[in-house]
Structures are given as structure tokens and as C-alpha cells.
Scaffold this motif. Structure first.
Motif, short mmCIF file in Angstrom:
data_model
loop_
_atom_site.label_atom_id
_atom_site.label_comp_id
_atom_site.label_asym_id
_atom_site.label_seq_id
_atom_site.Cartn_x
_atom_site.Cartn_y
_atom_site.Cartn_z
N GLY A 179 0.76 -1.21 0.20
CA GLY A 179 0.02 -0.02 0.00
C GLY A 179 1.02 1.22 0.14
N MET A 180 0.27 2.42 0.36
CA MET A 180 0.90 3.51 0.43
C MET A 180 0.91 4.44 1.65
SD MET A 180 -1.40 6.27 -1.88
CE MET A 180 -1.42 5.37 -3.39
N SER A 181 1.49 5.30 1.81
CA SER A 181 1.56 5.80 3.16
C SER A 181 0.29 6.57 3.18
CB SER A 181 2.89 6.51 3.67
OG SER A 181 2.98 7.56 2.83
N LYS A 182 -0.05 7.29 4.36
CA LYS A 182 -1.11 8.27 4.46
C LYS A 182 -0.76 9.73 3.88
CE LYS A 182 -4.83 9.89 6.74
NZ LYS A 182 -5.92 10.14 5.74
N GLU A 183 0.05 9.91 4.16
CA GLU A 183 0.86 11.20 3.20
C GLU A 183 0.80 11.18 1.77
OE1 GLU A 183 2.88 9.85 5.62
OE2 GLU A 183 1.86 10.82 7.23
N GLU A 184 1.38 9.91 1.19
CA GLU A 184 1.26 9.74 -0.11
C GLU A 184 -0.38 9.37 -0.59
OE1 GLU A 184 5.04 6.78 -1.00
OE2 GLU A 184 3.30 6.02 -0.03
N PHE A 185 -1.18 8.89 0.26
CA PHE A 185 -2.39 8.97 0.01
C PHE A 185 -3.25 10.10 -0.18
CE2 PHE A 185 -6.90 8.48 1.35
CZ PHE A 185 -7.35 7.72 0.10
N ASP A 186 -2.95 10.86 0.67
CA ASP A 186 -3.66 12.22 0.69
C ASP A 186 -3.17 12.91 -0.52
OD1 ASP A 186 -4.96 11.80 3.20
OD2 ASP A 186 -3.45 12.63 4.54
N LYS A 187 -1.77 13.10 -0.75
CA LYS A 187 -1.27 13.68 -1.88
C LYS A 187 -1.88 13.33 -3.50
CE LYS A 187 2.63 15.17 -4.44
NZ LYS A 187 2.00 15.70 -5.52
N ALA A 188 -1.88 11.91 -3.40
CA ALA A 188 -2.58 11.15 -4.59
C ALA A 188 -4.11 11.34 -4.68
CB ALA A 188 -2.20 9.80 -4.57
N LYS A 189 -4.94 11.44 -3.74
CA LYS A 189 -6.03 11.87 -3.18
C LYS A 189 -6.35 13.15 -3.93
CE LYS A 189 -9.72 12.52 -0.11
NZ LYS A 189 -10.13 12.35 1.30
N GLN A 190 -5.66 14.13 -3.50
CA GLN A 190 -5.96 15.42 -3.99
C GLN A 190 -5.49 15.61 -5.39
OE1 GLN A 190 -7.64 17.72 -1.81
NE2 GLN A 190 -7.57 18.86 -3.81
N ASP A 191 -4.55 14.82 -5.64
CA ASP A 191 -3.95 14.97 -7.30
C ASP A 191 -5.31 14.51 -8.07
OD1 ASP A 191 -1.74 16.27 -6.58
OD2 ASP A 191 -0.62 14.38 -7.01
N TYR A 192 -5.82 13.27 -7.60
CA TYR A 192 -7.10 12.90 -8.58
C TYR A 192 -8.24 13.80 -8.47
CZ TYR A 192 -10.73 9.81 -9.95
OH TYR A 192 -11.78 9.36 -10.89
N LEU A 193 -8.64 14.62 -7.44
CA LEU A 193 -9.81 15.21 -7.17
C LEU A 193 -9.30 16.85 -8.03
CD1 LEU A 193 -10.63 14.86 -3.73
CD2 LEU A 193 -11.70 13.89 -5.45
N ASP A 194 -8.20 17.01 -8.07
CA ASP A 194 -7.82 18.15 -8.82
C ASP A 194 -7.87 17.89 -10.30
OD1 ASP A 194 -7.19 19.70 -6.58
OD2 ASP A 194 -5.36 19.46 -6.43
N ALA A 195 -7.30 16.76 -10.52
CA ALA A 195 -7.30 16.16 -12.28
C ALA A 195 -8.76 16.18 -12.75
CB ALA A 195 -6.69 14.77 -12.46
N VAL A 196 -9.60 15.65 -11.89
CA VAL A 196 -10.93 15.61 -12.24
C VAL A 196 -11.70 17.03 -12.50
CG1 VAL A 196 -13.27 14.71 -11.28
CG2 VAL A 196 -11.41 13.35 -11.45
N LYS A 197 -11.49 17.90 -11.36
CA LYS A 197 -11.85 19.23 -11.47
C LYS A 197 -11.31 20.11 -12.68
CE LYS A 197 -12.83 23.25 -8.58
NZ LYS A 197 -12.48 23.96 -7.25
N SER A 198 -10.03 20.01 -12.64
CA SER A 198 -9.29 20.79 -13.64
C SER A 198 -9.69 20.52 -15.30
CB SER A 198 -7.98 20.58 -13.74
OG SER A 198 -7.12 19.34 -13.85
N CYS A 199 -9.98 19.20 -15.54
CA CYS A 199 -10.31 18.90 -16.90
C CYS A 199 -11.73 19.08 -17.23
CB CYS A 199 -9.88 17.17 -17.14
SG CYS A 199 -11.03 16.14 -16.21
N GLU A 200 -12.47 19.32 -16.16
CA GLU A 200 -14.05 19.66 -16.35
C GLU A 200 -14.69 18.41 -16.69
OE1 GLU A 200 -14.29 23.27 -18.41
OE2 GLU A 200 -13.34 24.46 -16.91
N LEU A 201 -14.88 17.61 -15.82
CA LEU A 201 -15.39 16.26 -16.21
C LEU A 201 -16.65 16.25 -17.17
CD1 LEU A 201 -14.72 13.19 -16.45
CD2 LEU A 201 -15.75 13.15 -14.24
N LYS A 202 -17.30 17.14 -16.20
CA LYS A 202 -18.91 17.41 -17.03
C LYS A 202 -18.90 17.87 -18.28
CE LYS A 202 -20.94 16.27 -12.95
NZ LYS A 202 -21.32 14.81 -12.71
N LEU A 203 -17.94 18.76 -18.56
CA LEU A 203 -17.76 19.47 -19.88
C LEU A 203 -17.18 18.30 -20.90
CD1 LEU A 203 -17.96 21.82 -21.88
CD2 LEU A 203 -15.47 22.09 -21.27
N ILE A 204 -16.39 17.36 -20.51
CA ILE A 204 -15.74 16.62 -21.28
C ILE A 204 -16.81 15.48 -21.59
CG2 ILE A 204 -14.37 14.38 -21.35
CD1 ILE A 204 -12.18 15.98 -20.00
#
Length: 190
Positions: free
Chosen positions: A152-177
Motif C-alpha cells: 500500500g501507500m503511506s497516509k501522506e502519499e495517499f492524501d497527496k494522490a487523493k488531492q491530485d486525483y480530485l484536482d485532475a477531475v476538477k481541472s479537466c472539467e469532467l462534466k464538460l468532457i
């Protein structure tokens, strides 16, 4: 008023007039034949274009459905607090209703992970470039967020990856895609 057929044996036959009329008839028939051939080829091309769009529809729709599941997965990621449950969230988010229901197992997760990332990667060839750019961000963030190994990954790695995923979904404007994909999926325009 009208026409009637008469027989006048006293009139002399003009073979030049008869051959002139026959040559015009052959020209008209030839022109009609060329037009009919052109229309047949044009119609065949139109049908083949529609068949190509129909054949691509199923593949495009599979990518579209997977991207909708990414939206659901982002909601699960948003509420998740620990890295241990992310694989199970991933598996249940991308679970297809046509599949036989099975509880989460690592080998099923690994298969589903490969299937999802490959399906999303197909958007590069099936949709326009601007759609691919957004989907590419999502793929990269999924690869960072969802660990594919047993470790698995550490809690810190998870929090960063989690935020990166949420930012990617938000930045690419999933609804628009998704809206753009719906436009490209629409078969009634063609």
C-alpha cells in the motif's frame, strides 16, 4: 387536341431524321446511366459512413460509461480517509452490472484496474484531442492514486494522490468532457 397515330403510305421515309433521333436517344440514355452510377456510388458511401459511426459507437460508449464511473469514483475518493479502502472503492466504482457479482478480491481488482485504464486510453483514438487531454490527466492521477501492487501507500502519499486525483477531475472539467462525448456519440446528426 392530342396525338394520334396515322399511316400515310404516300410519305417518303427520311432515314437521316430517324438516325438523328436515335442518336439523341442514345446520348440521353448514356447521361442517365452516368447519373444513376454516380448516385449509386454516393449512396454506398453514405451508408458506409453511417456503418462506421455505428461500429465506433459501441467502443465510444464504453469509454463514456467508464468516464461516468470516474465521476462516481471521485465521490468515493472524496469521502475516503484511509488508503486501505481505495482498491475496494475502485473495484466497486467500475463494477459492470452485466458482470457476475463478486466480492472484492485482489486478482479481480487487478483485472478491473487494467481494463479501466485501457478503456480510458482508447479515448485517444476514438474522440477528439481536447477530450483526450482531459482523460489523460484522469488516467495519470488514477495510476498515482490506486496502488497496483500488494504494498500500500503511506497516509501522506495517499492524501497527496487523493488531492491530485480530485484536482485532475476538477481541472479537466469532467462534466464538460462528458457533454462533448455525448455530442460525438450522437448518431442522429449524421
Amino acid at each position: 387536341m392530342g396525338f394520334r397515330i396515322t399511316y400515310v403510305p404516300d410519305l417518303e421515309n427520311s432515314w437521316n431524321a430517324i438516325s438523328g433521333t436515335a442518336s439523341w436517344v442514345s446520348v440521353i440514355v448514356s447521361v442517365l446511366g452516368v447519373i444513376a452510377s454516380f448516385l449509386a456510388v454516393w449512396y454506398a458511401i453514405q451508408i458506409s459512413d453511417k456503418q462506421n459511426k455505428i461500429a465506433l459507437f459501441e467502443k465510444r460508449y464504453r469509454v463514456y460509461r467508464t468516464l461516468i464511473s470516474c465521476d462516481f469514483f471521485s465521490a468515493c475518493v472524496f469521502v475516503s480517509k484511509e488508503p486501505e479502502g481505495i482498491k475496494e472503492f475502485f473495484y466497486t466504482s467500475f463494477y459492470d452490472a452485466s458482470e457476475e457479482p463478486k466480492t472484492y478480491q485482489y486478482k479481480l481488482f487487478a483485472f478491473k484496474y487494467v481494463q479501466v485504464t485501457e478503456t480510458l486510453a482508447e479515448s485517444k483514438f476514438l474522440f477528439s484531442e481536447d477530450i483526450w487531454k482531459g482523460v489523460c490527466k484522469i488516467i495519470e492521477s488514477i495510476q498515482k492514486l490506486v496502488p497496483t501492487g500488494e504494498k500500500g501507500m503511506s497516509k501522506e502519499e495517499f492524501d497527496k494522490a487523493k488531492q491530485d486525483y480530485l484536482d485532475a477531475v476538477k481541472s479537466c472539467e469532467l462534466k464538460l468532457i462528458l457533454k462533448k462525448m455525448e455530442q460525438e456519440l450522437n448518431l442522429t446528426e449524421y
